[in-house]
Write an enzyme that holds these catalytic residues in place. Structure first.
Site, PDB file in Angstrom:
ATOM      1  N   LYS A   1      10.059  18.224 -12.018  1.00 21.72           N
ATOM      2  CA  LYS A   1       9.549  17.245 -11.052  1.00 21.72           C
ATOM      3  C   LYS A   1       8.471  16.377 -11.711  1.00 21.72           C
ATOM      4  CE  LYS A   1       7.806  16.209  -6.486  1.00 21.72           C
ATOM      5  NZ  LYS A   1       7.329  16.636  -5.176  1.00 21.72           N
TER       6      LYS A   1
ATOM      7  N   GLU B   1       6.757   6.098  -6.418  1.00 21.89           N
ATOM      8  CA  GLU B   1       8.048   6.200  -5.765  1.00 21.89           C
ATOM      9  C   GLU B   1       8.763   4.875  -5.510  1.00 21.89           C
ATOM     10  OE1 GLU B   1       8.203   8.137  -1.867  1.00 21.89           O
ATOM     11  OE2 GLU B   1       9.531   9.483  -2.927  1.00 21.89           O
TER      12      GLU B   1
ATOM     13  N   ARG C   1     -14.572   9.490   1.901  1.00 19.79           N
ATOM     14  CA  ARG C   1     -13.793   8.601   1.015  1.00 19.79           C
ATOM     15  C   ARG C   1     -13.175   9.327  -0.187  1.00 19.79           C
ATOM     16  NH1 ARG C   1     -18.188   5.294   1.950  1.00 19.79           N
ATOM     17  NH2 ARG C   1     -17.771   3.877   3.684  1.00 19.79           N
TER      18      ARG C   1
ATOM     19  N   HIS D   1      19.305  15.070   0.424  1.00 20.54           N
ATOM     20  CA  HIS D   1      18.347  14.943   1.520  1.00 20.54           C
ATOM     21  C   HIS D   1      18.793  13.980   2.618  1.00 20.54           C
ATOM     22  CE1 HIS D   1      15.726  17.388  -0.881  1.00 20.54           C
ATOM     23  NE2 HIS D   1      14.722  17.269  -0.033  1.00 20.54           N
TER      24      HIS D   1
ATOM     25  N   ASN E   1      15.660  13.055  -4.034  1.00 21.99           N
ATOM     26  CA  ASN E   1      16.196  13.101  -2.668  1.00 21.99           C
ATOM     27  C   ASN E   1      17.646  13.571  -2.628  1.00 21.99           C
ATOM     28  OD1 ASN E   1      13.830  12.220  -1.580  1.00 21.99           O
ATOM     29  ND2 ASN E   1      14.440  10.071  -1.496  1.00 21.99           N
TER      30      ASN E   1
ATOM     31  N   GLU F   1      15.753  24.015  -3.073  1.00 21.20           N
ATOM     32  CA  GLU F   1      15.102  22.967  -3.875  1.00 21.20           C
ATOM     33  C   GLU F   1      15.151  23.334  -5.360  1.00 21.20           C
ATOM     34  OE1 GLU F   1      13.997  20.061  -2.654  1.00 21.20           O
ATOM     35  OE2 GLU F   1      13.687  20.453  -0.511  1.00 21.20           O
TER      36      GLU F   1
ATOM     37  N   ARG G   1      12.247   8.278  -8.897  1.00 20.01           N
ATOM     38  CA  ARG G   1      11.880   9.401  -8.037  1.00 20.01           C
ATOM     39  C   ARG G   1      12.925   9.649  -6.951  1.00 20.01           C
ATOM     40  NH1 ARG G   1       5.573  10.561  -6.509  1.00 20.01           N
ATOM     41  NH2 ARG G   1       5.910  12.428  -5.303  1.00 20.01           N
TER      42      ARG G   1
ATOM     43  N   LYS H   1       1.602  13.697  -3.168  1.00 21.75           N
ATOM     44  CA  LYS H   1       1.831  13.111  -1.841  1.00 21.75           C
ATOM     45  C   LYS H   1       1.181  13.993  -0.795  1.00 21.75           C
ATOM     46  CE  LYS H   1       6.532  11.866  -2.082  1.00 21.75           C
ATOM     47  NZ  LYS H   1       7.666  11.584  -1.210  1.00 21.75           N
TER      48      LYS H   1
ATOM     49  N   HIS I   1      18.550  15.746   5.915  1.00 16.09           N
ATOM     50  CA  HIS I   1      17.633  15.352   6.991  1.00 16.09           C
ATOM     51  C   HIS I   1      18.376  15.140   8.301  1.00 16.09           C
ATOM     52  CE1 HIS I   1      14.408  13.836   3.980  1.00 16.09           C
ATOM     53  NE2 HIS I   1      14.105  15.038   4.424  1.00 16.09           N
TER      54      HIS I   1
ATOM     55  N   HIS J   1      14.708  23.506   6.089  1.00 13.64           N
ATOM     56  CA  HIS J   1      14.834  22.259   5.336  1.00 13.64           C
ATOM     57  C   HIS J   1      15.759  22.460   4.130  1.00 13.64           C
ATOM     58  CE1 HIS J   1      13.807  18.586   3.228  1.00 13.64           C
ATOM     59  NE2 HIS J   1      13.482  19.317   2.173  1.00 13.64           N
TER      60      HIS J   1
HETATM   61  N1  LIG Z   1       3.748  16.749  -0.565  1.00  6.86           N
HETATM   62  C1  LIG Z   1       4.974  16.900  -0.994  1.00  6.86           C
HETATM   63  O1  LIG Z   1       5.359  16.379  -2.030  1.00  6.86           O
HETATM   64  C2  LIG Z   1       5.897  17.770  -0.210  1.00  6.86           C
HETATM   65  C3  LIG Z   1       7.105  18.179  -0.769  1.00  6.86           C
HETATM   66  C4  LIG Z   1       7.937  19.001  -0.040  1.00  6.86           C
HETATM   67  C5  LIG Z   1       7.573  19.414   1.231  1.00  6.86           C
HETATM   68  N2  LIG Z   1       6.394  19.003   1.760  1.00  6.86           N
HETATM   69  C6  LIG Z   1       5.974  19.436   3.106  1.00  6.86           C
HETATM   70  O2  LIG Z   1       5.815  20.836   3.086  1.00  6.86           O
HETATM   71  C7  LIG Z   1       6.000  21.336   4.407  1.00  6.86           C
HETATM   72  C8  LIG Z   1       6.843  22.582   4.357  1.00  6.86           C
HETATM   73  O3  LIG Z   1       6.231  23.502   3.491  1.00  6.86           O
HETATM   74  P1  LIG Z   1       6.573  25.054   3.549  1.00  6.86           P
HETATM   75  O4  LIG Z   1       8.031  25.229   3.569  1.00  6.86           O
HETATM   76  O5  LIG Z   1       5.774  25.696   2.502  1.00  6.86           O
HETATM   77  O6  LIG Z   1       6.114  25.446   5.016  1.00  6.86           O
HETATM   78  P2  LIG Z   1       4.783  26.091   5.628  1.00  6.86           P
HETATM   79  O7  LIG Z   1       3.581  25.642   4.960  1.00  6.86           O
HETATM   80  O8  LIG Z   1       4.886  25.861   7.103  1.00  6.86           O
HETATM   81  O9  LIG Z   1       4.992  27.646   5.358  1.00  6.86           O
HETATM   82  C9  LIG Z   1       6.058  28.322   5.965  1.00  6.86           C
HETATM   83  C10 LIG Z   1       5.602  29.590   6.685  1.00  6.86           C
HETATM   84  O10 LIG Z   1       5.346  30.597   5.707  1.00  6.86           O
HETATM   85  C11 LIG Z   1       4.070  31.186   5.905  1.00  6.86           C
HETATM   86  N3  LIG Z   1       3.623  31.596   4.578  1.00  6.86           N
HETATM   87  C12 LIG Z   1       3.157  30.812   3.584  1.00  6.86           C
HETATM   88  N4  LIG Z   1       2.993  31.521   2.450  1.00  6.86           N
HETATM   89  C13 LIG Z   1       3.342  32.801   2.757  1.00  6.86           C
HETATM   90  C14 LIG Z   1       3.414  33.996   2.003  1.00  6.86           C
HETATM   91  N5  LIG Z   1       3.128  34.014   0.700  1.00  6.86           N
HETATM   92  N6  LIG Z   1       3.810  35.120   2.636  1.00  6.86           N
HETATM   93  C15 LIG Z   1       4.157  35.098   3.952  1.00  6.86           C
HETATM   94  N7  LIG Z   1       4.136  33.995   4.699  1.00  6.86           N
HETATM   95  C16 LIG Z   1       3.733  32.861   4.107  1.00  6.86           C
HETATM   96  C17 LIG Z   1       3.259  30.119   6.569  1.00  6.86           C
HETATM   97  O11 LIG Z   1       2.216  30.664   7.317  1.00  6.86           O
HETATM   98  C18 LIG Z   1       4.304  29.439   7.463  1.00  6.86           C
HETATM   99  O12 LIG Z   1       4.445  30.141   8.672  1.00  6.86           O
HETATM  100  C19 LIG Z   1       6.619  20.220   5.216  1.00  6.86           C
HETATM  101  O13 LIG Z   1       5.668  19.705   6.111  1.00  6.86           O
HETATM  102  C20 LIG Z   1       6.992  19.183   4.178  1.00  6.86           C
HETATM  103  O14 LIG Z   1       6.907  17.862   4.680  1.00  6.86           O
HETATM  104  C21 LIG Z   1       5.557  18.199   1.064  1.00  6.86           C
HETATM  105 ZN   LIG Z   2      13.191  18.703   0.214  1.00 10.64          ZN
END
Ligand SMILES: NC(=O)c1ccc[n+]([C@@H]2O[C@H](COP(=O)([O-])OP(=O)(O)OC[C@H]3O[C@@H](n4cnc5c(N)ncnc54)[C@H](O)[C@@H]3O)[C@@H](O)[C@H]2O)c1
Ligand SMILES: [Zn+2]
Length: 366
Positions: A230, A240, A124, A251, A248, A188, A244, A146, A255, A267
């Site tokens: 942010k 949201e 929990r 986006h 987007n 971003e 907020r 999130k 998207h 992305h």
């Molecule tokens: N929670 C939120 O508010 C929020 C906001 C934006 C995005 N997201 C989510 O984040 C995800 C995308 O995140 P991301 O772009 O970080 O992708 P990711 O976590 O898949 O990382 C991208 C790649 O980089 C590698 N990697 C990570 N750090 C590294 C480093 N320092 N050196 C070398 N390789 C490294 C990882 O192993 C992976 O293969 C999506 O699922 C998206 O929905 C969430």
């Molecule tokens: Zn984004």
């Protein structure tokens, strides 16, 4: 009939600190020893980041008697699934993680989203801390709380809000990031400047080179500025509903491009095309002055974002925005720039103009 009222009101301080700077990774264990958020820490990471950074962090935690366990998932979006979540929770149970422990997510947004969700529902809810290692996760997912996994065909469809207790963003970790991932995060970064801060946009114009070279000072200042921008938006709108939405920016079209393009657009790059479409649209309607439109697009050029034409059918792109529209009862709501560092949310955009702006941008973006 009898009625029993269960009176519950929650007021909690969920504030937390994000430490940004070079070499943070090497200070996490010492800092958690000095300023604990839990008794012990379970490290969640992916195989790539495990090898580069999280394995070493685990060693440092073990040395201080602070390690509650270690769980590694496969790198990539596929790990944001209920199946992987179940595996993570089972491994936490097997490693006897208890309610006094904290889940420490070390990696990109995938590990952060999965880890935040796991921490939010394990027994929990246990505390959660983050060491974001991609630029995208440092400037975006580390703020706002999130968390989610994907359901088949529906991204982020299952999740919860769970704020981290602490975040450590090491800008030197970005040095190992593949170019593709770095650029995705840069889009971003530019987005924050374009929606909320002309001064930051001017800083980026002047320091694009240092930032692209990941110089300590430029990277630290940039990540901190984005987190702070942010945070400013999220503080006003934690769940949201209104403000907020400006996050987007770019986006809706972004998207759609991600969904239909077979080009392997990241992305961020897709969002960069989306932002170009919006600036062109705003230019056409006179909402954005020609000089601000030029600066807007020059900033994207400075980071090499969304510069090549995309051979995509404009009507397919617009059709793919329908999921966005459905979510809002049939109205397409768009974030449109009105000056450099300022945007407005509009639901009265002329579809012919939008179609023209998208078509022109895809054919001749930069
Ligand atoms: N929670 C939120 O508010 C929020 C906001 C934006 C995005 N997201 C989510 O984040 C995800 C995308 O995140 P991301 O772009 O970080 O992708 P990711 O976590 O898949 O990382 C991208 C790649 O980089 C590698 N990697 C990570 N750090 C590294 C480093 N320092 N050196 C070398 N390789 C490294 C990882 O192993 C992976 O293969 C999506 O699922 C998206 O929905 C969430
Ligand atoms: Zn984004």
């Amino acid at each position: 009939m009898e009625e029993v009222r269960v009176c519950l009101r929650r007021e909690e301080d969920l504030s937390y600190d994000i430490r940004v700077g070079p070499g943070q990774l090497d200070r996490v264990a010492d800092d958690l020893a000095a300023r604990p958020v839990a008794a012990r820490y379970l490290v969640l990471t992916d195989a790539t980041v495990g090898e580069l950074y999280a394995g070493e962090l685990r060693r440092q935690l073990v040395e201080r008697g602070l390690c509650a366990g270690y769980v590694e998932v496969r790198p990539g979006e596929e790990s944001k699934s209920l199946a992987v979540l179940e595996r993570v929770l089972s491994q936490m149970l097997a490693q006897r993680v208890d309610r006094g422990d904290c889940l420490l997510a070390v990696g990109g947004g995938v590990v952060g989203d999965l880890g935040g969700f796991a921490a939010g529902c394990y027994m929990r809810g246990i505390p959660f801390a983050q060491v974001p290692t991609t630029l995208l996760s440092q400037v975006d997912s580390s703020v706002g709380g999130k968390t989610a996994v994907n359901l088949p065909g529906a991204k982020n469809a299952c999740g919860l809000f769970h704020q981290p207790a602490r975040v450590y963003a090491d800008v030197r970790a970005l040095a190992t990031l593949p170019e593709f991932e770095l650029r995705s995060g840069l889009a971003e970064v530019v987005k924050y400047a374009l929606i909320a801060d002309e001064g930051f946009a001017a800083y980026l114009e002047e320091n694009a080179r240092s930032l692209l070279a990941l110089e300590d000072e430029a990277a630290t200042r940039t990540v901190a500025a984005c987190c702070s921008l942010k945070a400013g938006v999220v503080e006003r709108d934690e769940r949201e509903s209104g403000p907020r939405m400006i996050l987007n920016y770019g986006h809706t079209i972004g998207h759609a491009l991600e969904d239909i393009s077979s080009y392997g657009l990241s992305h961020g790059e897709a969002v960069a095309y989306g932002m170009r479409c919006m600036s062109r649209l705003a230019g056409m309607t006179g909402m954005l002055s020609p000089s601000d439109q030029a600066r807007h697009d020059r900033l994207l050029n400075a980071f090499g974002l969304a510069t090549r034409p995309l051979d995509l059918d404009v009507d397919r792109v617009l059709a793919a925005t329908a999921t966005d529209k459905k979510a809002r009862g049939g109205v397409l709501r768009l974030v449109v720039p009105t000056a450099l560092g300022r945007v407005e949310v509009r639901d009265d955009v002329d579809r012919h103009l939008l179609r023209r702006a998208v078509a022109e941008t895809l054919a001749d973006p930069a």
